[in-house]
Design a protein around this motif. Structure first.
Motif, PDB file in Angstrom:
ATOM      1  N   THR A 404     -38.038  -8.329   6.733  1.00  0.00           N
ATOM      2  CA  THR A 404     -38.757  -8.036   5.612  1.00  0.00           C
ATOM      3  C   THR A 404     -38.955  -9.343   4.444  1.00  0.00           C
ATOM      4  O   THR A 404     -39.896  -9.347   3.878  1.00  0.00           O
ATOM      5  N   ALA A 405     -38.350 -10.295   4.961  1.00  0.00           N
ATOM      6  CA  ALA A 405     -38.314 -11.565   4.013  1.00  0.00           C
ATOM      7  C   ALA A 405     -39.837 -12.435   4.606  1.00  0.00           C
ATOM      8  O   ALA A 405     -40.156 -12.902   3.737  1.00  0.00           O
ATOM      9  N   ARG A 406     -40.282 -11.875   6.062  1.00  0.00           N
ATOM     10  CA  ARG A 406     -41.443 -12.301   6.230  1.00  0.00           C
ATOM     11  C   ARG A 406     -42.607 -12.054   5.260  1.00  0.00           C
ATOM     12  O   ARG A 406     -43.749 -12.676   5.083  1.00  0.00           O
ATOM     13  N   ALA A 407     -42.446 -10.751   4.594  1.00  0.00           N
ATOM     14  CA  ALA A 407     -43.528 -10.372   3.625  1.00  0.00           C
ATOM     15  C   ALA A 407     -43.383 -11.272   2.597  1.00  0.00           C
ATOM     16  O   ALA A 407     -44.499 -11.488   1.819  1.00  0.00           O
ATOM     17  N   ASP A 408     -42.165 -11.643   2.076  1.00  0.00           N
ATOM     18  CA  ASP A 408     -42.103 -12.631   1.003  1.00  0.00           C
ATOM     19  C   ASP A 408     -42.917 -13.874   1.347  1.00  0.00           C
ATOM     20  O   ASP A 408     -43.380 -14.578   0.667  1.00  0.00           O
ATOM     21  N   GLY A 409     -42.702 -14.364   2.565  1.00  0.00           N
ATOM     22  CA  GLY A 409     -43.510 -15.481   3.151  1.00  0.00           C
ATOM     23  C   GLY A 409     -44.963 -15.432   3.132  1.00  0.00           C
ATOM     24  O   GLY A 409     -45.445 -16.456   2.875  1.00  0.00           O
ATOM     25  N   GLN A 410     -45.542 -14.224   3.135  1.00  0.00           N
ATOM     26  CA  GLN A 410     -46.885 -13.989   3.277  1.00  0.00           C
ATOM     27  C   GLN A 410     -47.372 -13.979   1.833  1.00  0.00           C
ATOM     28  O   GLN A 410     -48.213 -14.730   1.402  1.00  0.00           O
ATOM     29  N   LEU A 411     -46.823 -13.677   0.446  1.00  0.00           N
ATOM     30  CA  LEU A 411     -46.856 -13.872  -0.739  1.00  0.00           C
ATOM     31  C   LEU A 411     -46.742 -15.416  -1.000  1.00  0.00           C
ATOM     32  O   LEU A 411     -47.574 -15.809  -1.858  1.00  0.00           O
ATOM     33  N   ALA A 412     -45.789 -16.120  -0.329  1.00  0.00           N
ATOM     34  CA  ALA A 412     -45.683 -17.651  -0.725  1.00  0.00           C
ATOM     35  C   ALA A 412     -46.956 -18.125  -0.208  1.00  0.00           C
ATOM     36  O   ALA A 412     -47.568 -19.041  -0.650  1.00  0.00           O
TER      37      ALA A 412
END
Length: 553
Positions: A404-412
């Motif tokens: 799920t942290a990959r989705a935060d990476g997409q926000l970044a």
């Protein structure tokens, strides 16, 4: 930012129009134009090509050996970093997924072949970003339901590949998935030293590109350890890492802020303070969330996350950011450990640890014992032969958090920043899963391995810390301020899809904001899902074009 490939029985195969080929004679493996060159290497030996995506500590010579001999089963955890290794041969493509699921791999099957990629959002563009309604419904019912089917992504007709597995795609597009990893319990008398060495390797792998870095400096163990390790290395060459401490406007002392200030004085760290206003609080600007592979963990707090990353990039020129996410899951012992102690012949230690955990949490022995024998439900652990209850809870929580942290990476990435989460690196995951029950600290002890591993770098006050900060008050406060906007927001896509009764949800919102309901999950899950669905409608479509005639897998 993504990579992927095509296997098709027909010619020509498809590729995204924004993709670039890794080699001129291979149109079946591609990456986005913005994929960082430092995190992509390809070596060739005769008809075998090895490509590595993501930060990886392997040398070029080591990759050349793999290309000559073939990739071994343990290739995903052989070196430091979070990376995906792809092996292409004339009749097949093989993809090894990392252990921490930091680079999840997805598959979309068409009538003529198979598309695979590191982004389900990319593959879902083939079907108009159609969400998987059953997955969304399961998410709204509870965190266990959201992970009940490992292979199901948040998009219809897009499957995900589990961590620690190998995906093989034959020339005709047929696929098979095999487990490549089994955690092995191993006693280590020097565990803190090994942990320190792996943490240093994880950080140094990110520093090797020479780009200016920033890092969270919250005052907790996890982000502080990364900042101190990076600062020590960068100081030797006259450089520094930007340590960012966010804080409420006008408040710079007390609690975690004091720990952060002390750590920020260490060499190699340029410490900066970023004040946050009510506009940056949780649940603000939910209509501005960017599209991602799934509802991001930071969806409801994206206002402050994106402010911090844009500020680091625009004001300080930092395009790579390290977070301490995953450290808690990696280094804290679960309550299932108590039953592991009983099973391993240590019942009296189990009783002692139960009492300590009950005292620390200010709850009853009975509640702690009940949690130990009734762990949270999960499905991911069923894919691996695990020996202990602590391992099972670890896999179901940490590896899912890595994905799920990959989705935060997409926000970044929308903010122009490449987000790294070193605590999800394969070697760190493998190390922490290998600790046998008799070596694990009790659940009441706060990360003693980390304190020992970082004893020479941690400020003394921080090393003595026994708890961590609590962000729940901020979330409840943000929820109360955002109530009118959230009522309006929730009359949208979830309602249209038949997944939400907004009138009934209004009651849940109000009771949670008032503190009558202590569990934030129902509100956070619904609000993040609604904002994510709306983001999909704003996300531009991706054109898929025929790849040039040439090599096919």
């Amino acid at each position: 930012m993504w990579f992927g490939g095509t296997a098709s029985a027909s010619c020509p195969s498809l590729r995204p129009s924004q993709a670039r080929f890794l080699t001129s004679d291979s149109p079946t493996l591609w990456a986005s134009d913005d994929w960082p060159p430092r995190e992509l290497r390809t070596v060739r030996h005769r008809e075998r090509r090895i490509s590595v995506f993501g930060p990886c500590g392997a040398t070029d010579a080591q990759l050349a050996e793999i290309a000559a001999a073939g990739a071994p089963d343990d290739v995903a955890r052989r070196w430091s970093g979070s990376y995906t290794l792809v092996c292409r041969e004339p009749e097949r493509t093989m993809v090894w997924t990392d252990l921490g699921w930091a680079w999840p791999i997805y598959v979309h099957t068409t009538k003529t072949g198979t598309l695979w990629a590191s982004s389900s959002l990319l593959l879902a563009s083939r079907t108009g970003y159609a969400p998987d309604l059953e997955q969304l419904r399961a998410r709204l019912h509870g965190p266990a339901g959201a992970e009940a089917v490992v292979e199901r992504s948040y998009f219809a007709d897009v499957a995900r590949i589990p961590p620690g597995h190998r995906l093989t795609i034959d020339r005709n597009g047929s696929t098979r998935i095999e487990r490549m990893w089994k955690p092995e319990l191993q006693h280590r008398s020097d565990l803190p030293a090994v942990l320190r060495a792996e943490l240093e390797s994880a950080v140094h792998t990110r520093l090797s590109g020479g780009l200016p870095l920033s890092c969270d400096l919250s005052g907790g163990f996890d982000s502080t350890a990364l900042a101190l390790i990076a600062g020590e290395r960068l100081h030797r060459s006259g450089r520094s890492i930007l340590g960012v401490t966010v804080h409420p406007t006008g408040i710079t002392r007390g609690g975690d802020l004091d720990y952060a200030r002390e750590a920020g004085r260490r060499r190699g760290i340029r410490h900066e303070w970023l004040p946050l206003s009510e506009e940056d609080a949780p649940y603000q600007r939910m209509d501005a969330l960017a599209a991602a592979d799934e509802p991001p963990p930071s969806a409801v707090s994206h206002a402050y996350l994106t402010k911090q990353l844009r500020w680091s990039s625009r004001e300080h020129g930092r395009t790579v950011h390290l977070t301490g996410d995953g450290g808690d899951g990696l280094l804290l012992t679960r309550t299932a450990h108590l039953t592991d102690l009983v099973r391993s012949g240590q019942p009296w230690r189990a009783v002692k640890e139960t009492a300590l955990w009950a005292h620390t949490r200010r709850t009853s022995w009975w509640r702690v014992a009940k949690e130990a024998v009734e762990p949270p439900p999960g499905a991911l652990h069923e894919l691996f032969p695990l020996a202990t209850g602590n391992q099972r809870e670890f896999v179901d929580s940490v590896l899912v958090a890595g994905r799920t942290a990959r989705a935060d990476g997409q926000l970044a990435k929308v903010c122009g920043v490449h987000l790294h989460n070193p605590y999800f690196d394969s070697r760190l995951v493998d190390l922490c899963l290998s600790i046998p029950p008799h070596d694990l600290p009790g659940p009441a002890r706060y990360k003693p391995f980390m304190a020992d591993a970082m004893h020479d770098l941690f400020p003394s006050r921080l090393a003595r810390r026994t708890t961590k900060g609590d962000a729940c008050p901020d979330h409840f406060g943000g929820l109360r301020r955002a109530l009118p906007d959230l009522r309006q927001l929730m009359r949208g896509r979830l309602e249209d899809l038949g997944l939400m009764d907004p009138e009934r949800f209004d009651g849940v919102l109000e009771e949670t904001a008032a503190g009558i309901r202590a569990d934030l999950y129902p509100v956070e899950a619904a609000v993040s899902a609604e904002a994510w669905l709306r983001a999909l409608t704003r996300h531009p479509s991706t054109n898929w074009t025929p790849a040039p005639v040439g090599e096919h897998v």
